[in-house]
Design an enzyme around this catalytic site. Sequence first.
Site, PDB file in Angstrom:
ATOM      1  N   SER A  54      -5.929  35.941  50.369  1.00  0.00           N
ATOM      2  CA  SER A  54      -4.838  36.602  50.976  1.00  0.00           C
ATOM      3  C   SER A  54      -3.669  35.683  51.471  1.00  0.00           C
ATOM      4  O   SER A  54      -3.271  34.933  50.620  1.00  0.00           O
ATOM      5  CB  SER A  54      -5.244  37.364  51.974  1.00  0.00           C
ATOM      6  OG  SER A  54      -4.350  38.625  52.458  1.00  0.00           O
TER       7      SER A  54
ATOM      8  N   ASP B 292     -11.389  54.311  32.389  1.00  0.00           N
ATOM      9  CA  ASP B 292     -12.978  53.840  32.565  1.00  0.00           C
ATOM     10  C   ASP B 292     -13.268  53.256  31.160  1.00  0.00           C
ATOM     11  O   ASP B 292     -14.039  52.215  31.175  1.00  0.00           O
ATOM     12  CB  ASP B 292     -13.595  54.656  33.250  1.00  0.00           C
ATOM     13  CG  ASP B 292     -14.975  53.933  33.406  1.00  0.00           C
ATOM     14  OD1 ASP B 292     -15.270  52.638  33.480  1.00  0.00           O
ATOM     15  OD2 ASP B 292     -15.828  54.790  34.017  1.00  0.00           O
TER      16      ASP B 292
ATOM     17  N   ASP C 150     -12.908  49.726  28.071  1.00  0.00           N
ATOM     18  CA  ASP C 150     -13.729  48.276  28.077  1.00  0.00           C
ATOM     19  C   ASP C 150     -14.898  48.621  27.212  1.00  0.00           C
ATOM     20  O   ASP C 150     -15.569  47.726  27.217  1.00  0.00           O
ATOM     21  CB  ASP C 150     -13.858  47.757  29.484  1.00  0.00           C
ATOM     22  CG  ASP C 150     -14.330  48.885  30.444  1.00  0.00           C
ATOM     23  OD1 ASP C 150     -15.189  49.488  30.082  1.00  0.00           O
ATOM     24  OD2 ASP C 150     -14.195  48.473  31.619  1.00  0.00           O
TER      25      ASP C 150
ATOM     26  N   ALA D 197     -17.341  50.717  28.242  1.00  0.00           N
ATOM     27  CA  ALA D 197     -18.368  51.221  29.024  1.00  0.00           C
ATOM     28  C   ALA D 197     -18.003  52.124  30.159  1.00  0.00           C
ATOM     29  O   ALA D 197     -16.897  51.909  30.638  1.00  0.00           O
ATOM     30  CB  ALA D 197     -19.081  50.053  29.707  1.00  0.00           C
TER      31      ALA D 197
ATOM     32  N   ASP E 219     -18.622  53.236  33.764  1.00  0.00           N
ATOM     33  CA  ASP E 219     -19.097  52.581  34.706  1.00  0.00           C
ATOM     34  C   ASP E 219     -18.648  52.865  36.041  1.00  0.00           C
ATOM     35  O   ASP E 219     -19.098  52.287  36.997  1.00  0.00           O
ATOM     36  CB  ASP E 219     -19.763  51.179  34.357  1.00  0.00           C
ATOM     37  CG  ASP E 219     -18.443  50.251  34.387  1.00  0.00           C
ATOM     38  OD1 ASP E 219     -17.585  50.481  34.259  1.00  0.00           O
ATOM     39  OD2 ASP E 219     -18.924  49.035  34.138  1.00  0.00           O
TER      40      ASP E 219
ATOM     41  N   ILE F 200     -15.838  51.456  36.557  1.00  0.00           N
ATOM     42  CA  ILE F 200     -15.117  50.054  36.804  1.00  0.00           C
ATOM     43  C   ILE F 200     -13.862  49.898  35.689  1.00  0.00           C
ATOM     44  O   ILE F 200     -14.337  50.023  34.524  1.00  0.00           O
ATOM     45  CB  ILE F 200     -15.910  49.050  37.001  1.00  0.00           C
ATOM     46  CG1 ILE F 200     -16.900  49.156  38.395  1.00  0.00           C
ATOM     47  CG2 ILE F 200     -15.176  47.751  37.265  1.00  0.00           C
ATOM     48  CD1 ILE F 200     -18.093  48.343  38.199  1.00  0.00           C
TER      49      ILE F 200
ATOM     50  N   ASP G 134      -7.925  45.374  44.286  1.00  0.00           N
ATOM     51  CA  ASP G 134      -7.404  44.834  45.589  1.00  0.00           C
ATOM     52  C   ASP G 134      -5.994  45.988  45.920  1.00  0.00           C
ATOM     53  O   ASP G 134      -5.236  46.552  45.246  1.00  0.00           O
ATOM     54  CB  ASP G 134      -6.470  43.730  45.274  1.00  0.00           C
ATOM     55  CG  ASP G 134      -6.012  43.164  46.662  1.00  0.00           C
ATOM     56  OD1 ASP G 134      -5.475  43.772  47.518  1.00  0.00           O
ATOM     57  OD2 ASP G 134      -6.153  41.773  46.817  1.00  0.00           O
TER      58      ASP G 134
ATOM     59  N   HIS H 141      -9.735  43.806  48.209  1.00  0.00           N
ATOM     60  CA  HIS H 141      -9.097  42.698  48.869  1.00  0.00           C
ATOM     61  C   HIS H 141      -9.804  41.728  49.478  1.00  0.00           C
ATOM     62  O   HIS H 141     -10.344  41.709  50.566  1.00  0.00           O
ATOM     63  CB  HIS H 141      -8.083  43.372  49.935  1.00  0.00           C
ATOM     64  CG  HIS H 141      -6.945  42.093  50.384  1.00  0.00           C
ATOM     65  ND1 HIS H 141      -6.264  41.587  49.363  1.00  0.00           N
ATOM     66  CD2 HIS H 141      -6.961  41.659  51.694  1.00  0.00           C
ATOM     67  CE1 HIS H 141      -5.576  40.737  50.148  1.00  0.00           C
ATOM     68  NE2 HIS H 141      -5.843  40.752  51.432  1.00  0.00           N
TER      69      HIS H 141
END
EC number: 3.1.1.73
Length: 528
Positions: free
Chosen positions: A191, A260, A263, A265, A267, A269, A404, A444
């Site tokens: 940071s 999602d 990529d 998958a 998941d 993320i 973040d 973050h």
Amino acid sequence: MMWWFLLIGLASAAATASSASSASFESRCQHFHKEIHLQNVHVLSTTYVPIGSNIPMVYNPPICGGTASSSISTIQFCQVALNVTTSDKSQFFMEAWLPSNYTGRFLSTGNGGLNGCVSYADMVYATQYGFATIGTNNGHFGDTGQYFLNNPEVIEDFAYRALHTGTVVGKALTKLFYPQGYKNSYYLGCSTGGRQGWKSIQRFPDDFDGVVAGAPAINFVNLCSWGSRFLKITGPPGSETFVTSAQWSAVHNEILRQCDALDGAVDGIIEDTDLCQPVFETLLCNSTAVDKTSCLTGVQANTVNEVFSAMYGLDGKWLYPRMQPGSELAASFIYYSGNGFKYSDDWYKYVVYNDSNWDHSTWTLADAAAAAAQDPFQISSFDGNISGFQKAGGKVLHYHGLEDAIITSDSSKAYYKHVADTMGLSPSELDHFYRLFPISGMGHCSPGTGAASIGQGSSTYAGDDPQDNVLMAIVQWVEKGIAPEYVRGSKMSRDGTIDYRRKHCKYPKRNRYVGPGKYTDENAWKCV
């Protein structure tokens, strides 16, 4: 194993330290203050800290957590507390922790926000690895900008001087305490600490051989303006432009629905936010909608679109990138709550206008222009020419979480491109000294929804292997010439065990699920 060199260093240090008893180390520490005769340095105390004792934090004020941040020492070390004068109107506090298991390595820690507080947790983490470790309060105590008011000397300490001067003093103390001095110097920060690391690279390229810079607050002045801009976009609660936290939850779910699987998958993320360009008109409320908490009006959809757009100045020039999608659940309480952002407010009050009564609701792009024109002591830390660091043989491991909610990870990607363009270097050429790792599922500076514990501190420790530990990775790169091709993150369970691991790719490559295993299988992913 890959981390054998670290263990050898620790063993060698232990053998050296064992030649003197704990009693002699204690005596050495208690009398060390008599040897310290450094210009503008006032020694407050030298304290021997044995294994298993509470680490004294007597100089840590309540505004920084006081003694509540104390922890148990796992090693014996000499704790040196000092005040360092930087001008007739400024000084900073620092501590140097000199361990008995010294490995010949020096390390400086950074700060966070607008503080103001020694990063004791990072000092504990580094010292246990045998680093002679320092930390400063960056020129003032507390996570506030009020000390900047009409005092450019304190601003200068915060911008760069406290870290650089503290490093100079810390290295001198290390040479005094250990006959062998130090072999290599390192930096660890996130940071504001990430910005400090980059500022050191840009202005003092010889300060550190290896730098770990996480989620850096670079392009700092425009970052402050970006933080002020959100209130202008959202308006206060109750206004037609305002989006509630429940609606932001619906926005988040829609982002995952659209992005999602990009990529490979599903998941929860997003591996590459660059590919995520969501369309929010899908959330428009229809005329028969009864529950308006999960849909948006046309005005609110425009608010969301503006939130996820870059900031441009009055002259049309780019100032700061968009907030990356995927961070909105946390950001809705930080930036989109209909209130000002504390750090941005403080910067405008106490630096830009020297007016503690400045009203954040009046902010416009004209204010952003005024702030950017000042950029005191080049605190923006966005210089793309880091050839001095390159020529000095330095290495920098730069990471940033893709969830973040305070500093968009797009800023780190923008800086990487800025360095590449300024120096005329390709990614393969930058690889020799500068590597960026976007970390999916990381918030973050700390874990988010994914495998984001990468050993950047005690709370994210997942092992000593350099592939799991960015601090050990930078040591291996500097001392053995083995550069990280990826950073492996761990998803930790509540009991401290590892649920799964994932290898995070070196930018500009992106992670792609290729199977055949489950998404929790690290070998089911490939950098492409």
